[in-house]
Enzyme design. Structure first.
Site: not given
Length: 313
Positions: A16, A222, A263, A276, A278, A282
């Site tokens: 990533e 993305y 999420d 999940e 994070n 991002g």
């Protein structure tokens, strides 16, 4: 307060890396706009010297994937004694492994899809076909396959037919040694950002995710225009409050701090299902956290600076 001297860590050696570099650039722009002095650097053999130079007030790790989200770099920051934005190493380790994370949220009474997490070696030892058949018999279809440790949906696949499962496993193992296979819950996919700038964690407006492909994979995340976002999510008020409550519960259950993104899938009954969490969401031009900040009527430069100042307390 004088202008904080912020060191943003972006890049790294994970799959990533490019996403991390993009996140770093975006946050740097916002922090400079807020009046901070900002340097962006990669993780290399000069980092410890930089941290010990006395020229850094606070670090913001924007490293995605291994080292960035598994707690390793934060362990180093703890050793050096430099304040940083984000969760501590122990909380990162709990969040990083998706199979471990599911156990945490189950204890916190948040629903999560049934799953199995298996290392690559088990397929060689027991026979891939036998194991895959057992997975389908137990969990049914459709399924989602993804690395147990990883982000940005790299190596993740949606599986609608049993014949597609072997290929999905191969793709998954290209990005990690442990595959997590879980039931795919039908519903509305949402992401909920939680921020804590000093008055306690607050859930921002949930973002609804509608990928053109039907699955929120790496390209859908993305490539600009590959996914449609709605913020706040187009959900009944009760469901909106339920997903925000679930994200806050997850944030607290993992012991996270400053910022996180959870999420979830909301099923037809309005129940949120945890996918999940994070610890280094991002921050790119197509990322979800900036959308939530905007929908809340907040300023990204102001919020990012507040997070920096919170880390300095």
């Amino acid at each position: 307060m004088l202008s904080p001297r912020v060191l943003i860590l972006a890049g790294g050696l994970s799959h990533e890396r490019e996403v991390s570099l993009r996140s770093g650039r975006r946050v740097a722009e916002s922090l400079r706009e807020s009046g901070c002095e900002v340097t962006v650097t990669d993780v290399d053999d000069q980092l410890l010297d930089t941290l010990r130079s006395g020229q850094v007030d606070v670090v913001w790790p924007l490293l995605h994937g291994v080292s960035g989200e598994d707690g390793a770099v934060r362990d180093v920051l703890e050793l050096v004694g430099v304040p940083y934005v984000g969760s501590d190493p122990a909380a990162c380790r709990l969040s990083w492994d998706k199979s471990v994370a599911k156990g945490i949220v189950q204890e916190a009474k948040i629903a999560t899809p049934r799953f199995v997490a298996l290392p690559h070696g088990i397929f060689r030892e027991l026979g891939a076909n036998r194991v895959l058949n057992s997975i389908v018999d137990k969990l049914g279809l459709p399924l989602v396959v993804k690395p147990a440790r990883g982000g940005s949906a790299l190596g993740a696949s949606a599986v609608r037919e049993a014949t597609a499962l072997p290929r999905a496993m191969v793709d998954c193992f290209a990005y990690g040694d442990v595959a997590m296979v879980e039931q795919r819950i039908t519903g509305v996919e949402v992401a909920v950002t939680v921020l804590d700038t000093g008055t306690g964690p607050v859930a921002l407006p949930p973002v609804e995710i509608v990928p053109d492909s039907g699955f929120y994979d790496y390209d859908a995340r993305y490539i600009a225009g590959a996914t449609e976002f709605f913020c706040p999510a187009r959900l009944p008020d009760a469901a909106l409050e339920a997903v925000k409550a679930a994200a806050l519960t997850a944030h607290k259950a993992f012991g996270l701090r400053h910022v996180s993104r959870t999420d979830l899938i909301v099923d037809e009954s309005g129940e949120p299902w945890f996918l999940e969490v994070n610890v280094a969401p991002g921050m790119t031009e197509t990322s979800l956290l900036p959308l939530s900040i905007e929908a809340a009527g907040l300023s990204a430069p102001s919020m990012y600076r507040q997070l920096v100042e919170r880390a300095l307390v």
